[in-house]
Enzyme design. Structure first.
Site, PDB file in Angstrom:
ATOM      1  N   ASP A  78       4.419  -1.626  -5.435  1.00 55.28           N
ATOM      2  CA  ASP A  78       3.435  -2.104  -4.970  1.00 55.28           C
ATOM      3  C   ASP A  78       2.305  -2.877  -5.917  1.00 55.28           C
ATOM      4  O   ASP A  78       2.398  -2.377  -7.292  1.00 55.28           O
ATOM      5  CB  ASP A  78       2.668  -1.096  -4.116  1.00 55.28           C
ATOM      6  CG  ASP A  78       2.183   0.160  -4.812  1.00 55.28           C
ATOM      7  OD1 ASP A  78       2.871   0.582  -5.634  1.00 55.28           O
ATOM      8  OD2 ASP A  78       0.944   0.747  -4.381  1.00 55.28           O
ATOM      9  N   GLU A 134       2.224   3.504  -3.844  1.00 52.72           N
ATOM     10  CA  GLU A 134       2.043   4.318  -4.858  1.00 52.72           C
ATOM     11  C   GLU A 134       0.432   4.395  -5.170  1.00 52.72           C
ATOM     12  O   GLU A 134      -0.416   5.286  -5.540  1.00 52.72           O
ATOM     13  CB  GLU A 134       2.426   4.143  -6.297  1.00 52.72           C
ATOM     14  CG  GLU A 134       2.322   5.317  -7.241  1.00 52.72           C
ATOM     15  CD  GLU A 134       1.080   5.362  -8.146  1.00 52.72           C
ATOM     16  OE1 GLU A 134       0.605   6.447  -8.395  1.00 52.72           O
ATOM     17  OE2 GLU A 134       0.492   4.288  -8.182  1.00 52.72           O
TER      18      GLU A 134
END
Ligand code: NI
Length: 390
Positions: A78, A134
């Protein structure tokens, strides 16, 4: 050919892949295009995979010649809500979204490791965990809940570090990164005229006392040898200069470096907030939210990573990592099974310590770290499978 040589040969394609991810970053919980790009790579390699695991996560597994141990390798995918301020030709095309933590490189590194391992005769299996979300501490938890660690013996992962030159690595025994807890404090008083405080109960004065008193946890309740950070990052109260507001709301982050210290933080925060609120005649409520635990590396696995680094690139390219209070949800995997998380230098060769850090709008990554990271992960997995099946 060694993984170092074959990794170098893959450099152009891995770097091209990373740049594509960099141009089209996706925020946490929205990584569908990134996942599709990873799936396409796995498809080409003929490695079976599962999509949509714990959100947009992907799990792929490379089976060895015979059943044996399972080593997991993990990368995160991400990006962050940051407006990129680099002048790179491949900078983000999406306003306000940037791969400012280098998770694009982590994804490319793990794809690289899969490419290096695909035609190897493995003494067991390698599971590739491409994790979403994350940055919001959600991905690891969600993937574990869907069973990604089932049958896994050990897990390894890395994070790039721009303040360490590319070509270097940093490892650490025991705690490497801090725990992350979130606190939300709401105070209720009684609003009124700013000129007549005696007719009100002022939550702003109460909030101020709490902010100061919370620091006494660090200085008076915890050993000076146990680092703790308490940061109140937002205080919201009132709209006018001459009105005493009814409420005040504060949010903060708490970091510790020892699971035992973390364990006693909720009681400490709640006691101080409740009793100071009481002393100031306010109602105080604390919401204490555990996000990620301390990242604690396991000894045998650090020893393994160290030995691979020393053998592949030389002991002089490995330093002892400094501890950091930044959090990382890889710590959640390490609470379930043993493993090691380490830093891969991604900075310039000279004056790396002055480079823009992770999460900075001008963060850049020395792409030389990508083939090296792939080679290291491939060797860590292969060698460990041999060791464990001996
Ligand atoms: Ni990161």
């Amino acid at each position: 050919m060694s993984f170092l040589d074959s990794g170098s040969r893959l450099a152009p394609e891995l770097i091209a892949f990373r740049r594509t991810l960099h141009r089209f970053p996706e925020l946490s919980l929205q990584e569908s295009e990134t996942a599709a790009k990873v799936a396409q790579q796995l498809e080409q390699l003929g490695i079976p995979y599962r999509m949509g695991v714990g959100g947009h996560g992907i799990v792929a597994e490379l089976q060895g010649e015979c059943p044996g141990p399972v080593i997991a390798l993990r990368a995160d995918m991400d990006a962050l809500p940051i407006q990129e301020e680099t002048d790179l030709s491949y900078s983000s095309t999406r306003p306000g979204i940037m791969h400012a933590c280098g998770h694009d490189a982590h994804t490319a590194i793990l794809v690289g490791a899969a490419k290096l391992l695909v035609d190897q005769k493995l003494k067991g299996s390698v599971r590739f965990i491409f994790q979403a979300a994350e940055e919001v501490n959600a991905g690891a938890k969600a993937m574990i809940a869907e069973g990604v660690l089932n049958g896994v013996d050990e897990i390894y992962g890395l994070h790039n570090l721009p303040t360490l030159s590319a070509g270097m690595t940093a490892t650490r025994y025991g705690s490497l990164m801090g725990s992350v807890d979130r606190i939300e404090i709401s105070l209720e008083g009684k609003g009124g005229h700013g000129a007549m405080p005696d007719q009100s109960i002022d939550p702003v004065v109460c909030a101020s006392a709490i902010v100061m008193a919370l620091q006494s946890i660090v200085s008076r309740e915890v050993s000076p040898f146990d680092p703790v950070v308490i940061t109140i990052g937002s205080i919201v109260s009132g709209d006018a200069n001459n009105v005493i507001p009814k409420n005040a709301v504060m949010t903060g982050t708490i970091r510790t470096f020892d699971p035992l210290v973390q364990q006693f933080m909720p009681e400490r925060v709640e006691r101080i907030v409740k009793q100071i609120a009481d002393a100031y005649r306010c109602q105080g409520v604390v919401k204490y939210i555990h996000q990620v635990p301390v990242l604690v590396n396991h000894e045998a696995n650090v020893r393994h990573v160290d030995s691979i680094i020393d053998r592949m690139i030389g002991e002089e390219r490995r330093i002892t990592a400094k501890p950091t209070m930044a959090g990382e949800d890889f710590s959640i995997y390490l609470r379930q099974i043993s493993g090691c998380f380490f830093w891969l230098g991604s900075g310039p060769i000279d004056n790396a310590e002055q480079a823009f850090g992770l999460h900075h709008p001008k963060f850049t990554l020395n792409e030389d770290c990508i083939p090296l990271g792939a080679s290291l992960l491939a060797e860590i997995a292969t060698q460990r499978l041999s060791d464990l099946s001996r």
